[in-house]
Each structure stands twice: as structure tokens, then as C-alpha cells.
Design an enzyme around this catalytic site. Structure first.
Site, short mmCIF file in Angstrom:
data_model
loop_
_atom_site.label_atom_id
_atom_site.label_comp_id
_atom_site.label_asym_id
_atom_site.label_seq_id
_atom_site.Cartn_x
_atom_site.Cartn_y
_atom_site.Cartn_z
N THR A 61 0.84 -1.15 -0.05
CA THR A 61 -0.06 0.04 -0.08
C THR A 61 0.94 1.30 -0.17
O THR A 61 1.93 1.36 0.59
CB THR A 61 -1.04 -0.03 1.24
OG1 THR A 61 -1.40 1.19 1.49
CG2 THR A 61 -0.12 -0.29 2.49
N ASP A 62 0.50 2.28 -0.62
CA ASP A 62 0.81 3.83 -0.58
C ASP A 62 1.08 4.09 1.13
O ASP A 62 1.91 5.00 1.38
CB ASP A 62 0.28 4.64 -1.45
CG ASP A 62 -1.41 4.78 -1.07
OD1 ASP A 62 -1.80 4.17 -0.01
OD2 ASP A 62 -1.93 5.53 -1.78
N GLU A 63 0.33 3.45 1.97
CA GLU A 63 0.24 4.00 3.21
C GLU A 63 1.48 3.88 4.16
O GLU A 63 1.90 4.63 5.14
CB GLU A 63 -0.81 3.48 4.19
CG GLU A 63 -2.37 3.50 3.20
CD GLU A 63 -3.51 3.44 4.04
OE1 GLU A 63 -3.41 3.24 5.50
OE2 GLU A 63 -4.56 2.86 3.44
N TYR A 115 -1.65 -0.64 10.99
CA TYR A 115 -1.85 -1.28 9.66
C TYR A 115 -0.61 -0.80 8.95
O TYR A 115 0.19 -1.88 8.20
CB TYR A 115 -3.07 -0.81 8.89
CG TYR A 115 -3.07 -1.23 7.77
CD1 TYR A 115 -2.89 -2.40 7.25
CD2 TYR A 115 -3.19 -0.22 6.63
CE1 TYR A 115 -2.95 -2.87 5.71
CE2 TYR A 115 -3.18 -0.40 5.30
CZ TYR A 115 -3.10 -1.64 4.80
OH TYR A 115 -3.16 -2.07 3.60
N LYS A 158 2.47 -3.38 7.12
CA LYS A 158 2.85 -3.59 5.80
C LYS A 158 4.08 -3.24 5.58
O LYS A 158 4.76 -4.00 4.74
CB LYS A 158 1.57 -2.89 5.14
CG LYS A 158 0.25 -3.28 5.05
CD LYS A 158 0.16 -4.83 4.53
CE LYS A 158 0.23 -4.58 2.95
NZ LYS A 158 -0.04 -6.01 2.44
#
Ligand code: NAD
Ligand code: TYD
Length: 333
Positions: A125-127, A149, A153
Site C-alpha cells: 500500500t501507499d500508506e 496497519y 505492511k
């Protein structure tokens, strides 16, 4: 091609399995999924029973399970969709995120280290990059995760980077912007808001609603992973974005208008802790390789809203708690 797809009973994984089965009828797929609250075999009802598809219930955080599957089947490629994915749940209860997103990734990497596999794709993810006020994150931007989260990741992705460098394994890591489309669990912004409005309930917008996310239609994401499965360079990292950036308030207004609802249905509520203001990806590396989006945002959003409107059978039980009962009966032995 023999594929292991983990987390294939979730939102993006099930869309990807359907995409592969339709486009490559001679490929064989094993779907390894723990069937957490987010895993739902209803997502794959039309695929069940296909001779080239097999479902295995199992936990990627359990190394014995993972290695046994690698031993029993010879995979050409492994695509890891399995994860705990909801930021709010990670804030209230982070443990499963560490188990699945970190330890689970490690176990899969050990699988590809010990058995011969041509390609492993990590869906991320970009997060992991954190929030960016202006400009865009490139594949080289440092990780600055804000939530348990995104930290879990990021940890899984860092293990992938280390396994590329140390063991020269055939790994590709992808960082994608937010997905939307059919079969997304109705706890995430778009399906939650659509289904709440269909039930004539208000929609809870965090803070002032001005946080920005970049959005990709799930079928465009499937195309990107298909593209990387066949054309992606080993050992590389790719951002997957569309350039479509919207404030949460804009997304909410699109849904309200489409469903003929009034702005009074918006309830501004207390902000999420450490709520990232904006995500934005520079996806030129993938575009230069030849990938491009196929779906138009306005039309794909309309199609998504139509899908939830027409498929109450799918989401109603998930929101009512009935699903938990059904799930316990079906899958917890
Ligand atoms: P999801 O929550 O809908 O599905 C996750 C799936 O993984 C479920 O089927 C669940 O049962 C399974 N799973 C969870 N823990 C497991 C375990 N220990 N072992 C085996 N299976 C397990 O998730 P999604 O939205 O489809 O996301 C898929 C992937 O894409 C995730 O890795 C996520 O981080 C990434 N991603 C998602 C988005 C998004 O907007 N949804 C954006 C970028 C990246
Ligand atoms: P979400 O769908 O949870 O994805 P992520 O946090 O991984 O980007 O949330 C998308 C955006 O919508 C995010 O800025 C938080 C916001 N949001 C709300 O305002 N209300 C909600 O009820 C939810 C679930 C999200």
C-alpha cells in the site's frame, strides 16, 4: 502457470482470481485464505467448482501450513494479497496485523527461499510512506507509517527488500493507492457509505472530510498485477496509482448524488487518530513499462454504486452480524 494466491477470499484477491480464471483458463490457482471476518467465499461463488481452482483454508502466519503447501504443489508464482487491512481495527487491536502482515509475509518468503518459484508479488500500500502534503511518493521514498496497519505492511515490505538483496529472490513489491469496486467489505469508506445510505443510515465522515486519497478501480489493479506477473522486472518495486485524487467529502458527495440523498445524511465525527492527510503516488515507472488504466473514475464509481444497490444479498448479512453466525457454522470446525 501454477499460481498460489493468498488472501483470495478477500476483496482484491477474489477480484484477481476471477480476472485470471476468465483471462487464462489454462492457469491453475490455489487460493490460501484464513477466512477471517474479511474473507468470504461468497466473493467467489461463480468460481467454486472450476477444475483449475482450489480453495485451501489456512493461515499464512503458520509456517508449517505454508511450507506444506509449497511442498505439495509446484508454484510458478505466488501473489500475496493476504493481510489484515483496516486501519481502524489496527488502532484498536494491532496484534493480528503483526501476525499476518509481518510474520505471514516472512513465512511466504521462507517458502520461496526453500522452493523454486519464478516470481513472488507482494501486494502493498501507499500508506507505508505516510502522509504527503504536496508532491508524490516515488518507489524510493522512505517509509513513515502512521498506523499499526501501515507499520505492519511496511515491515512485510522491508522483509521483501531484504530477501531480494540477501538471497537474490525473484520478488516484486507493489505499493498501490486505495481500491474501490465490488466485494469490498462494508467497513471501508466507499462500501460503508453506499450501504449505509441504501439502508437510510447516516454516513460517518472523520474530521472535516478533507483528507485526500488516490483511487483505483479494483479491476484496474487486477490488470496491473496481471501485467507485473507477466512483464514485471524481478527485484523491483512499483507504485500503482491513477492520479485520481479526491477528498473524502468529494467521494461522499458523489455517492449521495448518485443515490439521490441529501447532504444532511453526513455526520461529521471525531477524527481517526494519526489520520494521514493525503496519499499520492508517482506511478511513472509502471507506466513506462507499458501499463495503463482502463477504467474511467466516474463510470467505475457509478458501476460500483450500482453493484452494491443490486447485491444486497452479499452485503446485508455482513452488516447485520448474521454472517458471523453463518461463518462460524460453515468454517469453524
Ligand atoms: P481484505 O481485508 O478484503 O481481504 C484480506 C484477505 O486476507 C481476507 O480474505 C482474509 O481472510 C485473508 N487473510 C487475513 N489474514 C490471513 C492469514 N493470516 N492467512 C491467510 N489469509 C488471511 O483486503 P483487500 O482490501 O482485498 O486487500 C488485499 C491486499 O491489498 C492487502 O495486502 C492490502 O494491504 C493491500 N492493499 C489494499 C488496498 C485497499 O484499498 N483495499 C490498497 C492498497 C493495498
Ligand atoms: P478507509 O476506507 O478506511 O481506507 P484507508 O484509511 O486505508 O485509506 O478510509 C478512507 C478514508 O476515509 C480515510 O481518510 C478515512 C476516511 N473514513 C471516514 O471518514 N469515515 C469512515 O467511516 C471510514 C471507514 C473512513
Amino acid at each position: 502457470m501454477n499460481l498460489l494466491i493468498t488472501g483470495g477470499a478477500g476483496f482484491a484477491g477474489s477480484n484477481f482470481i476471477r480476472h485470471i480464471i476468465k483471462k487464462y483458463p489454462n492457469y491453475k490457482i490455489i487460493n490460501l485464505d484464513k477466512l477471517t471476518y474479511a474473507g468470504n467465499l461468497n466473493n467467489l461463488k461463480d468460481i467454486e467448482g472450476k477444475p483449475n481452482y482450489k480453495f485451501i483454508k489456512g493461515d499464512i502466519a503458520d509456517q508449517r501450513t505454508v511450507l506444506k503447501i509449497f511442498r505439495n504443489y509446484q508454484f510458478d508464482a505466488v501473489i500475496n494479497y493476504a493481510a489484515e487491512t483496516h486501519v481502524d481495527r489496527s488502532i484498536s487491536d494491532p496484534e493480528d496485523f503483526i501476525k499476518t502482515d509481518v510474520l505471514g509475509t516472512y513465512n511466504l518468503l521462507e517458502g520461496i527461499k526453500q522452493f523454486t518459484i519464478s516470481k513472488y508479488i507482494q501486494i502493498s500500500t501507499d500508506e507505508v510512506f505516510g502522509s504527503i502534503k504536496r508532491g508524490k511518493f516515488t518507489e524510493k521514498s522512505p517509509f513513515k507509517p502512521s498506523s499499526p496497519y501501515s507499520a505492519s505492511k511496511a515491515s512485510g515490505d522491508l522483509l521483501c527488500y531484504a530477501y531480494i538483496k540477501t538471497y537474490k529472490l525473484p520478488i516484486i513489491v507493489t505499493h498501490s493507492c486505495n481500491f474501490y469496486g465490488p466485494y469490498q467489505y462494508p467497513e471501508k469508506l466507499i462500501p460503508l457509505f453506499i450501504t449505509n445510505l441504501l439502508e437510510d443510515k447516516k454516513v460517518p465522515l472523520y474530521g472535516d472530510g478533507k483528507n485526500v486519497r488516490e483511487w483505483i478501480y479494483v479491476l484496474d489493479h487486477c490488470n496491473a498485477i496481471d501485467f507485473l506477473l507477466h512483464k514485471g522486472m524481478l527485484g523491483e518495486i512499483y507504485n500503482i496509482g491513477t492520479g485520481v485524487e479526491k477528498q473524502n467529502l468529494e467521494i461522499t458527495k458523489i455517492i449521495l448524488d448518485e443515490l439521490g440523498k441529501n447532504k444532511k445524511m453526513i455526520e461529521f465525527i471525531k477524527d481517526r487518530p494519526a489520520h494521514d492527510l493525503r496519499y499520492s503516488l508517482d506511478s511513472n515507472k509502471l507506466k513506462k513499462l507499458g501499463w495503463e488504466t482502463e477504467y474511467n473514475f466516474k463510470e467505475a464509481m457509478r458501476e460500483t454504486i450500482r453493484w452494491y444497490s443490486k447485491n444486497e444479498w452479499w452485503w446485508k448479512p455482513l452488516k447485520s452480524g448474521e454472517y458471523l453466525e453463518y461463518y462460524k457454522k460453515q468454517y469453524l470446525s
